[in-house]
Design a protein around this motif. Structure first.
Motif, PDB file in Angstrom:
ATOM      1  N   SER A   1       0.842  -1.214   0.000  1.00  0.00           N
ATOM      2  CA  SER A   1       0.000   0.000   0.000  1.00  0.00           C
ATOM      3  C   SER A   1       0.868   1.251   0.000  1.00  0.00           C
ATOM      4  O   SER A   1       0.515   2.271  -0.601  1.00  0.00           O
TER       5      SER A   1
ATOM      6  N   GLN B   1      -7.558   0.323  -0.088  1.00  0.00           N
ATOM      7  CA  GLN B   1      -7.782  -0.920   0.667  1.00  0.00           C
ATOM      8  C   GLN B   1      -9.134  -0.863   1.403  1.00  0.00           C
ATOM      9  O   GLN B   1      -9.818  -1.873   1.525  1.00  0.00           O
TER      10      GLN B   1
ATOM     11  N   ASP C   1      -5.965  -1.849  -4.714  1.00  0.00           N
ATOM     12  CA  ASP C   1      -5.372  -2.337  -3.466  1.00  0.00           C
ATOM     13  C   ASP C   1      -6.355  -3.269  -2.770  1.00  0.00           C
ATOM     14  O   ASP C   1      -7.260  -2.836  -2.063  1.00  0.00           O
ATOM     15  N   GLU C   2      -6.168  -4.557  -2.983  1.00  0.00           N
ATOM     16  CA  GLU C   2      -7.031  -5.600  -2.412  1.00  0.00           C
ATOM     17  C   GLU C   2      -8.503  -5.269  -2.615  1.00  0.00           C
ATOM     18  O   GLU C   2      -9.319  -5.362  -1.694  1.00  0.00           O
TER      19      GLU C   2
HETATM   20 MG   LIG Z   1      -1.917  -2.763   2.307  1.00  0.00          MG
END
Ligand SMILES: [Mg+2]
Ligand SMILES: Nc1ncnc2c1ncn2[C@@H]1O[C@H](COP(=O)(O)OP(=O)(O)OP(=O)(O)O)[C@@H](O)[C@H]1O
Length: 533
Positions: free
Chosen positions: A357, A396, A475-476
């Protein structure tokens, strides 16, 4: 807030307010002055004329009483409009620059603007009305006897000098109270956002302690501020009382020496009290206003406009060399060199805390690397810095707004409404929407949480889909979505000609194989006390 922008909020109304308060002061002075004739006629036993003057006095007094609420009403309207403008300027400022906490914004827009209204705007009207009454009272006293005004002038100098003692203390105590309020709001934000967790583990004691500490500090700061204000008011009041009693005694002396009439003596007392009360009010108002100096500077800085962020250049690829990031606590992370070309589909993997991240923050221009360089490439091959690059990004934690799902996807851009259907299909949101009676027009309830974690992620994925940037950082973005939908969504993304850099932990080997290549980050974090040469 300044007098200038308070006035400029509505110039016509501003002038009208000044005139209304001018009328108020003229009528107030006249009402007192005419009383002199009533008293003089009374002492001469002229009953009819005494009643006549009383009736005239009564009519003038009624006019005085009516102008005050009208002026106050219009002034409050002016202040509220001015505050409204300041609020929108501050909001624009926060919008255009980053790095602020929600509690800080709440403090500026709530508490600090209230202090400005009470301690800066309202005192202005006190100053204006009292100054006018003062001038008229002084003018009238001069017509009675020159020595009266000499006496008042000497007493006034004393009254004016006294408050200087407290000015600095007052300003500091106001600023300290504002700071403590900000801290208190920050603590509320930090601890109450996790209230349900605290309840689950019966941790009310810790919450009490956290809030109690800051609440006590805020209370102490406010008590101190009021104490300093109180002392300041007492000092000013003392000067005022001495001035009033002194001038009544002095004019009495003139009356017994047959220099002025009984009516003159009566109204001298009234005018002396107008002068000293007026001075007192003006000084209090000025002291109060000065106490907001630091706060006004802070608000003035916040209302200064800063250049709006330009939309940025569309980019297709990125190159990173020799990249190293260092946090304030000294911890640093080094990254391998990599190049992502137009249309590449890249998976960024690595254990928790390896800096995935963080790398995105660098690519997004939110974090400046300690060493190395990052540049994006535009359509024509020009190099673009992270600050100027325009990227699609999903964080995220999905951020949603208390509006309809549709608006959360289009981000309030009505031109994109026609593409909604296709976007929700691509991110597998259709079966989820079917469960809501209002479907895509369902309002996202941030307090109750009417969307599941996976649904929230799908909404944010649809947002990225509909805005159709050629370079996407995810991000995820599917961490809460079921594996079947995940492979559909990712499959759709991999089928496009977009450039894709995606962080994911739990992809199946088949899904991973569909990417062009992986960048695997290994833990090479160095703590702050290590020499990282
Ligand atoms: Mg992360
Ligand atoms: N603001 C910060 N100050 C100090 N250290 C930080 C800060 N933000 C992140 N870190 C540290 O940097 C490291 C990398 O964090 P990052 O969020 O990039 O990890 P990640 O690879 O995305 O992990 P995850 O897979 O768990 O999301 C962590 O050790 C973290 O403690």
């Amino acid at each position: 807030m300044s007098l200038k922008n308070l006035f400029k909020t509505n110039i016509f109304r501003g002038i009208f307010i000044l005139i209304i308060f001018l009328c108020y002061s003229i009528c107030g002075t006249l009402a007192t002055y005419l009383f002199k004739y009533a008293i003089n006629d009374l002492t001469k036993g002229n009953w009819d004329r005494f009643v006549f003057w009383l009736v005239i006095d009564f009519i003038v007094s009624i006019f005085t009483v009516l102008t005050l609420p009208l002026g106050t009403f219009l002034f409050n309207k002016q202040v509220q409009e001015c505050l409204h403008n300041i609020r929108s300027q501050i909001m624009r400022r926060y919008y255009n620059s980053g790095g602020y906490k929600v509690s800080e914004i709440q403090n500026e827009l709530g508490n600090n603007l209230k202090v400005l209204t009470d301690d800066y705007a309202t005192p202005w009207i006190q100053i204006w009305t009292n100054l006018l009454s003062l001038i008229f009272a002084i003018g009238t006293l001069i017509t009675l006897h020159w020595s009266l005004i000499l006496f008042v002038a000497v007493a006034a100098i004393i009254v004016l000098t006294l408050p200087k003692i407290m000015t600095k203390k007052l300003s500091n105590s106001t600023a300290a109270a504002a700071k403590k309020n900000a801290q208190f709001l920050n603590t509320i934000e930090n601890w109450f956002s996790g209230l349900s967790e605290l309840r689950r583990y019966s941790a009310s004691g810790r919450l009490d302690r956290a809030l109690g500490q800051d609440s006590r500090k805020l209370a102490e700061a406010n008590v101190y501020r009021k104490k300093v204000q109180g002392i300041s008011i007492s000092i000013n009041g003392l000067g005022n009382a001495i001035g009033q009693i002194g001038s009544s005694l002095f004019s009495g002396l003139l009356f017994f020496n047959h220099i002025i009439t009984l009516g003159d003596w009566f109204i001298t007392g009234s005018f002396a009290s107008t002068i000293f009360n007026g001075l007192w009010e003006v000084i209090n108002a000025m002291t109060q206003m000065r106490s907001t100096k630091k706060l006004r500077q802070e608000i003035a800085d916040l209302t200064k406009s800063i250049p709006e962020k330009k939309p940025g250049t569309v980019v297709y690829g990125v190159e990173c060399h020799n990249l190293k990031v260092q946090y304030q606590n000294g911890e640093s992370i080094s990254y391998p060199d990599f190049t992502i070309n137009k249309g590449d589909k890249v998976l960024l993997s690595g254990d928790s805390g390896t800096g995935k991240s963080t790398l995105f923050k660098v690519l997004l221009g939110q974090l400046k690397p300690k060493t190395g360089e990052v540049y994006f490439t535009a359509q024509d091959g020009t190099k673009i810095s992270p600050q100027q690059a325009r990227l699609g990004y999903i964080a995220q934690d999905a951020t949603l707004f208390p509006d309809t799902i549709a608006n959360n996807i289009t981000m309030f851009n009505s031109k994109l409404v026609s593409k909604l259907k296709e976007a929700v299909q691509k991110v597998q949101l259709v079966p989820d929407l079917a469960k809501f009676p209002n479907q895509i027009n369902t309002t996202v309830d941030l307090d109750q949480g009417n969307l599941s974690g996976g649904q929230r992620q799908k909404v944010v994925l649809a947002r990225a889909e509909i805005h159709d940037e050629p370079f996407l950082l995810l991000d995820e973005a599917t961490s809460a979505v079921d594996s079947k939908s995940t492979s559909e969504i990712i499959g759709n993304l991999l089928d496009t000609d977009k450039t894709l850099l995606m962080i994911a932990h739990n992809f199946s080997p088949e899904l991973k194989d569909k990417f062009d290549y992986q960048i695997n980050l290994k833990s090479n974090k160095k703590s702050g006390n290590q020499n990282d040469n």
